[in-house]
Design a protein around this motif. Structure first.
Motif, PDB file in Angstrom:
ATOM      1  N   PHE A  29      49.475  -2.245  68.210  1.00  0.00           N
ATOM      2  CA  PHE A  29      48.997  -3.601  67.927  1.00  0.00           C
ATOM      3  C   PHE A  29      49.749  -4.205  66.738  1.00  0.00           C
ATOM      4  O   PHE A  29      50.185  -5.355  66.778  1.00  0.00           O
ATOM      5  N   LEU A  30      49.922  -3.429  65.676  1.00  0.00           N
ATOM      6  CA  LEU A  30      50.636  -3.927  64.495  1.00  0.00           C
ATOM      7  C   LEU A  30      52.090  -4.258  64.825  1.00  0.00           C
ATOM      8  O   LEU A  30      52.616  -5.279  64.378  1.00  0.00           O
ATOM      9  N   ALA A  31      52.742  -3.423  65.623  1.00  0.00           N
ATOM     10  CA  ALA A  31      54.136  -3.676  65.992  1.00  0.00           C
ATOM     11  C   ALA A  31      54.248  -4.945  66.827  1.00  0.00           C
ATOM     12  O   ALA A  31      55.140  -5.767  66.608  1.00  0.00           O
ATOM     13  N   ARG A  32      53.347  -5.136  67.784  1.00  0.00           N
ATOM     14  CA  ARG A  32      53.385  -6.341  68.619  1.00  0.00           C
ATOM     15  C   ARG A  32      53.113  -7.591  67.776  1.00  0.00           C
ATOM     16  O   ARG A  32      53.749  -8.626  67.966  1.00  0.00           O
ATOM     17  N   THR A  33      52.194  -7.493  66.847  1.00  0.00           N
ATOM     18  CA  THR A  33      51.885  -8.623  65.976  1.00  0.00           C
ATOM     19  C   THR A  33      53.078  -8.956  65.084  1.00  0.00           C
ATOM     20  O   THR A  33      53.428 -10.123  64.902  1.00  0.00           O
ATOM     21  N   ALA A  34      53.727  -7.929  64.536  1.00  0.00           N
ATOM     22  CA  ALA A  34      54.881  -8.146  63.659  1.00  0.00           C
ATOM     23  C   ALA A  34      56.004  -8.857  64.393  1.00  0.00           C
ATOM     24  O   ALA A  34      56.686  -9.711  63.815  1.00  0.00           O
ATOM     25  N   ARG A  35      56.198  -8.547  65.686  1.00  0.00           N
ATOM     26  CA  ARG A  35      57.250  -9.207  66.467  1.00  0.00           C
ATOM     27  C   ARG A  35      57.013 -10.704  66.569  1.00  0.00           C
ATOM     28  O   ARG A  35      57.957 -11.478  66.684  1.00  0.00           O
ATOM     29  N   SER A  36      55.760 -11.136  66.499  1.00  0.00           N
ATOM     30  CA  SER A  36      55.463 -12.565  66.633  1.00  0.00           C
ATOM     31  C   SER A  36      55.836 -13.359  65.374  1.00  0.00           C
ATOM     32  O   SER A  36      55.866 -14.579  65.411  1.00  0.00           O
ATOM     33  N   PHE A  37      56.126 -12.683  64.263  1.00  0.00           N
ATOM     34  CA  PHE A  37      56.488 -13.382  63.025  1.00  0.00           C
ATOM     35  C   PHE A  37      57.920 -13.901  63.033  1.00  0.00           C
ATOM     36  O   PHE A  37      58.294 -14.704  62.202  1.00  0.00           O
ATOM     37  N   HIS A  38      58.753 -13.422  63.952  1.00  0.00           N
ATOM     38  CA  HIS A  38      60.146 -13.852  64.091  1.00  0.00           C
ATOM     39  C   HIS A  38      60.939 -13.694  62.796  1.00  0.00           C
ATOM     40  O   HIS A  38      61.760 -14.526  62.444  1.00  0.00           O
ATOM     41  N   ARG A  39      60.659 -12.656  62.071  1.00  0.00           N
ATOM     42  CA  ARG A  39      61.452 -12.289  60.901  1.00  0.00           C
ATOM     43  C   ARG A  39      61.366 -10.783  60.728  1.00  0.00           C
ATOM     44  O   ARG A  39      60.508 -10.130  61.315  1.00  0.00           O
ATOM     45  N   GLU A  40      62.227 -10.239  59.926  1.00  0.00           N
ATOM     46  CA  GLU A  40      62.285  -8.807  59.769  1.00  0.00           C
ATOM     47  C   GLU A  40      61.166  -8.332  58.836  1.00  0.00           C
ATOM     48  O   GLU A  40      60.995  -8.837  57.729  1.00  0.00           O
ATOM     49  N   LEU A  41      60.387  -7.382  59.320  1.00  0.00           N
ATOM     50  CA  LEU A  41      59.313  -6.785  58.526  1.00  0.00           C
ATOM     51  C   LEU A  41      59.528  -5.285  58.465  1.00  0.00           C
ATOM     52  O   LEU A  41      59.976  -4.679  59.432  1.00  0.00           O
ATOM     53  N   HIS A  42      59.182  -4.678  57.347  1.00  0.00           N
ATOM     54  CA  HIS A  42      59.306  -3.228  57.201  1.00  0.00           C
ATOM     55  C   HIS A  42      58.013  -2.663  56.666  1.00  0.00           C
ATOM     56  O   HIS A  42      57.401  -3.221  55.756  1.00  0.00           O
ATOM     57  N   PHE A  43      57.615  -1.556  57.244  1.00  0.00           N
ATOM     58  CA  PHE A  43      56.473  -0.808  56.728  1.00  0.00           C
ATOM     59  C   PHE A  43      56.775   0.660  56.910  1.00  0.00           C
ATOM     60  O   PHE A  43      57.154   1.092  57.984  1.00  0.00           O
ATOM     61  N   ILE A  44      56.616   1.396  55.852  1.00  0.00           N
ATOM     62  CA  ILE A  44      56.826   2.836  55.906  1.00  0.00           C
ATOM     63  C   ILE A  44      55.488   3.496  55.617  1.00  0.00           C
ATOM     64  O   ILE A  44      54.922   3.328  54.546  1.00  0.00           O
ATOM     65  N   GLY A  45      54.977   4.216  56.583  1.00  0.00           N
ATOM     66  CA  GLY A  45      53.742   4.969  56.405  1.00  0.00           C
ATOM     67  C   GLY A  45      54.070   6.430  56.557  1.00  0.00           C
ATOM     68  O   GLY A  45      54.641   6.857  57.544  1.00  0.00           O
ATOM     69  N   CYS A  46      53.730   7.208  55.598  1.00  0.00           N
ATOM     70  CA  CYS A  46      54.069   8.613  55.637  1.00  0.00           C
ATOM     71  C   CYS A  46      52.800   9.436  55.458  1.00  0.00           C
ATOM     72  O   CYS A  46      52.069   9.257  54.494  1.00  0.00           O
ATOM     73  N   SER A  47      52.549  10.291  56.419  1.00  0.00           N
ATOM     74  CA  SER A  47      51.408  11.194  56.303  1.00  0.00           C
ATOM     75  C   SER A  47      51.778  12.505  56.966  1.00  0.00           C
ATOM     76  O   SER A  47      52.696  12.572  57.791  1.00  0.00           O
ATOM     77  N   ILE A  48      51.067  13.525  56.638  1.00  0.00           N
ATOM     78  CA  ILE A  48      51.310  14.833  57.206  1.00  0.00           C
ATOM     79  C   ILE A  48      50.699  14.867  58.595  1.00  0.00           C
ATOM     80  O   ILE A  48      49.505  14.591  58.754  1.00  0.00           O
ATOM     81  N   PRO A  49      51.479  15.172  59.632  1.00  0.00           N
ATOM     82  CA  PRO A  49      50.936  15.235  60.990  1.00  0.00           C
ATOM     83  C   PRO A  49      49.865  16.321  61.110  1.00  0.00           C
ATOM     84  O   PRO A  49      49.994  17.382  60.517  1.00  0.00           O
ATOM     85  N   VAL A  50      48.833  16.023  61.844  1.00  0.00           N
ATOM     86  CA  VAL A  50      47.737  16.980  62.059  1.00  0.00           C
ATOM     87  C   VAL A  50      47.866  17.554  63.452  1.00  0.00           C
ATOM     88  O   VAL A  50      48.077  16.859  64.396  1.00  0.00           O
TER      89      VAL A  50
END
Length: 86
Positions: free
Chosen positions: A65-86
């Motif tokens: 959902f976040l990725a699809r929403t970000a595409r609608s902004f028509h500009r470059e967005l970056h988010f880095i989320g880092c967590s230990i995989p469970v």
């Protein structure tokens, strides 16, 4: 992957795209994506213990959902989320 190198030492990536995982594991079996896969191969070298794993789409709904929403902004967005995989 490029952004991760700038912001984090995280080396594990998750995706709900099984085709992408297959491409990365068999880089030379996908000649039509040669340019993109060469870049991925180059970036993998920068991660000493690179790992990509499948996340079922049902467990990836918020990220999708976040990725699809970000595409609608028509500009470059970056988010880095880092967590230990469970």
């Amino acid at each position: 992957m490029e952004n991760m190198l700038q912001h984090s030492t995280c080396q594990s990536f998750g995706t709900d795209c099984k085709e992408l995982i297959a491409m990365i594991k068999e880089l030379h079996a996908w000649p039509s994506y040669a340019t993109e896969l060469e870049r991925i191969e180059t970036l993998q070298i920068c991660f000493p213990d690179f790992n990509i794993y499948h996340v079922p789409r049902a467990r990836n709904q918020i990220s999708d959902f976040l990725a699809r929403t970000a595409r609608s902004f028509h500009r470059e967005l970056h988010f880095i989320g880092c967590s230990i995989p469970v």
